[in-house]
Design an enzyme around this catalytic site. Structure first.
Site, short mmCIF file in Angstrom:
data_model
loop_
_atom_site.label_atom_id
_atom_site.label_comp_id
_atom_site.label_asym_id
_atom_site.label_seq_id
_atom_site.Cartn_x
_atom_site.Cartn_y
_atom_site.Cartn_z
N CYS A 1 0.81 -1.22 0.00
CA CYS A 1 0.00 0.00 0.00
C CYS A 1 0.84 1.27 0.00
CB CYS A 1 -0.95 0.00 1.20
SG CYS A 1 -2.11 -1.37 1.21
N HIS B 1 -3.33 7.33 2.10
CA HIS B 1 -3.73 6.02 1.59
C HIS B 1 -5.12 5.72 2.12
CE1 HIS B 1 -4.04 1.83 0.79
NE2 HIS B 1 -3.78 1.46 2.04
N ASN C 1 -10.07 -0.03 -0.29
CA ASN C 1 -8.61 -0.01 -0.23
C ASN C 1 -8.07 -0.58 -1.53
OD1 ASN C 1 -5.89 -0.44 0.24
ND2 ASN C 1 -6.17 -1.25 2.30
#
EC number: 2.3.1.180
Length: 323
Positions: free
Chosen positions: A113, A250, A280
Site C-alpha cells: 500500500c 492512503h 482499499n
C-alpha cells in the site's frame, strides 16, 4: 535546483461496482458493519479482460491526455503494484509496450500500500539526478484476485483500480514555495511482516496465495507510524500542519485516516477521502484520490499537498509536494 513537478494525472476503474449490499450476498456481513468500521460503501472489481496492466494503461493514457503529452515524451515508467499480471516481465514493461513506447526504461516497485509513495520518491530521485526529465508514475492493483472471499474481515476492504501522475523536471529555487516534490520520508520494518501478507510466492509455495491480515495489530501501529513520518516530512521542509492545503492519505480505513489527521491537527476539510468510493486499492489509492480531488478542482496549482501511506512489511512513508 531541479524539482519534480506534476504535469498531469489520470485514473481508471473497472466496470463492475460492488456495493456493500452486494457483499452481503457473498459473506456474512452488513452494510452497517462495513461502513461503521471502515467507511467503505463500495469498491470496483476487475472482470474478465481487466488486469493490473490494462487498468494501468488506461490511467496512463488519461494522465498523458491531461498533460497534453504522448508516450514519446516520456523517459521512464515506474509502476507500483503487488498484483502484477506476470511474475515477470514487470507490469511497467507491459504498460510501456501497450503505450507504444520503445525507448527509455520501465520497472516495478513493490511496497504494497506504500508503493505509490515509494514510486514517487524513486521518480523524484531519477529526475533530480538528471537521469530522466519526464517520468510516468503509476499505482495499479487487482487485489480482488488475491482475496479469500470467505474471510469477511478482509474481502470487504479491498478493491481494484489504477491512478497515474506524470512528473517532469522543472527549475526551482530550493525554497519550500517551489512547485514540485519538496521532500519525502520512507520507512520499513520487517519485524511486522507477518501482520499483513500473502501466503504464496514463486520461490516458497509456487502459488499465488491469498491475503491475510491481523487487522487489530495493523490498526494499533498505523496512526503512530503515519503521524511520525508526516511530522518528519514537515520538519525536513520547514513547514507545519497549518501550512498544509491538502492531506491525501492512503485510503485504507476511515478510522485510520481520521485518527491520523486529528493527531496531526489537520482539519477534516483538508483531508481528501475516497475510501467510501473505492475501498482499499493498495498502491492505486493515493493516485485515485489525487485524480478525484484535482479533477473536481479542490487541489489547485500552488497547493501544498501531503501524500502518506502505510502497507505490508510494514512499509510506510510520506511525500510533500506543491501542486
Amino acid at each position: 535546483m531541479i524539482r519534480s513537478v506534476v504535469r498531469g494525472f489520470g485514473a481508471a476503474l473497472p466496470k463492475r461496482v460492488m456495493t456493500n449490499r452486494d457483499m452481503e450476498q457473498v459473506v456474512d456481513t452488513s452494510d452497517d458493519w462495513i461502513v461503521q468500521r471502515t467507511g467503505i460503501r463500495q469498491r470496483y472489481i476487475a472482470g474478465e479482460g481487466e488486469t493490473t496492466a490494462s487498468l494501468g494503461e488506461q490511467a496512463a493514457r488519461a494522465a498523458l491526455a491531461n498533460a497534453g503529452l504522448t508516450a514519446d515524451d516520456l523517459d521512464m515508467i515506474i509502476v507500483a503494484t503487488s498484483t502484477p499480471d506476470n511474475t515477470f516481465p514487470a507490469t511497467a514493461v507491459n504498460i510501456q509496450n501497450r503505450l507504444g513506447m520503445h525507448h527509455g526504461f520501465a520497472f516495478d516497485v513493490q511496497a504494497v500500500c506504500s508503493g505509490f509513495v515509494y514510486a514517487v520518491t524513486t521518480a523524484d530521485a531519477y529526475i533530480r539526478g538528471g537521469v530522466a526529465k519526464r517520468v510516468l508514475v503509476i499505482g495499479a492493483e487487482t487485489f480482488s484476485r488475491i482475496l479469500d472471499w470467505t474471510d469477511r474481515t478482509t474481502c470487504v476492504l479491498f478493491g481494484d483500480g489504477a491512478g497515474a501522475l506524470i512528473l517532469e523536471a522543472g527549475e526551482g529555487t530550493g525554497a519550500n514555495t517551489d512547485r514540485g516534490v519538496l521532500t519525502a520520508s520512507l520507512r520499513s520494518d520487517g519485524a511486522h511482516k507477518d501482520k499483513l501478507y500473502v501466503d504464496g510466492g514463486p520461490s516458497s509455495t509456487g502459488t499465488v496465495g491469498v491475503l491475510h491480515m491481523a487487522g487489530r495489530e495493523v490498526f494499533k501501529h498505523a496512526v503512530g507510524m503515519i503521524t511520525d513520518v508526516i511530522e518528519a516530512t514537515f520538519k525536513a521542509a520547514d513547514v507545519t500542519a497549518d501550512d498544509l492545503d491538502w492531506l491525501v492519505p492512503h485510503q485504507a480505513n476511515r478510522r485510520i485516516i481520521d485518527g491520523s489527521a486529528k493527531k496531526l491537527g489537520i482539519a477534516p476539510e483538508k483531508v481528501v477521502v475516497t475510501v467510501d468510493l473505492h475501498g482499499n486499492t493498495s498502491a492505486a489509492s493515493i493516485p485515485l484520490a489525487l485524480a478525484v480531488a484535482a479533477g473536481d478542482g479542490r487541489i489547485k496549482r500552488g497547493d501544498l499537498v501531503m501524500l502518506e501511506a502505510m502497507g505490508g512489511g510494514f512499509t510506510w512513508g510520506a511525500v510533500l509536494l506543491r501542486w
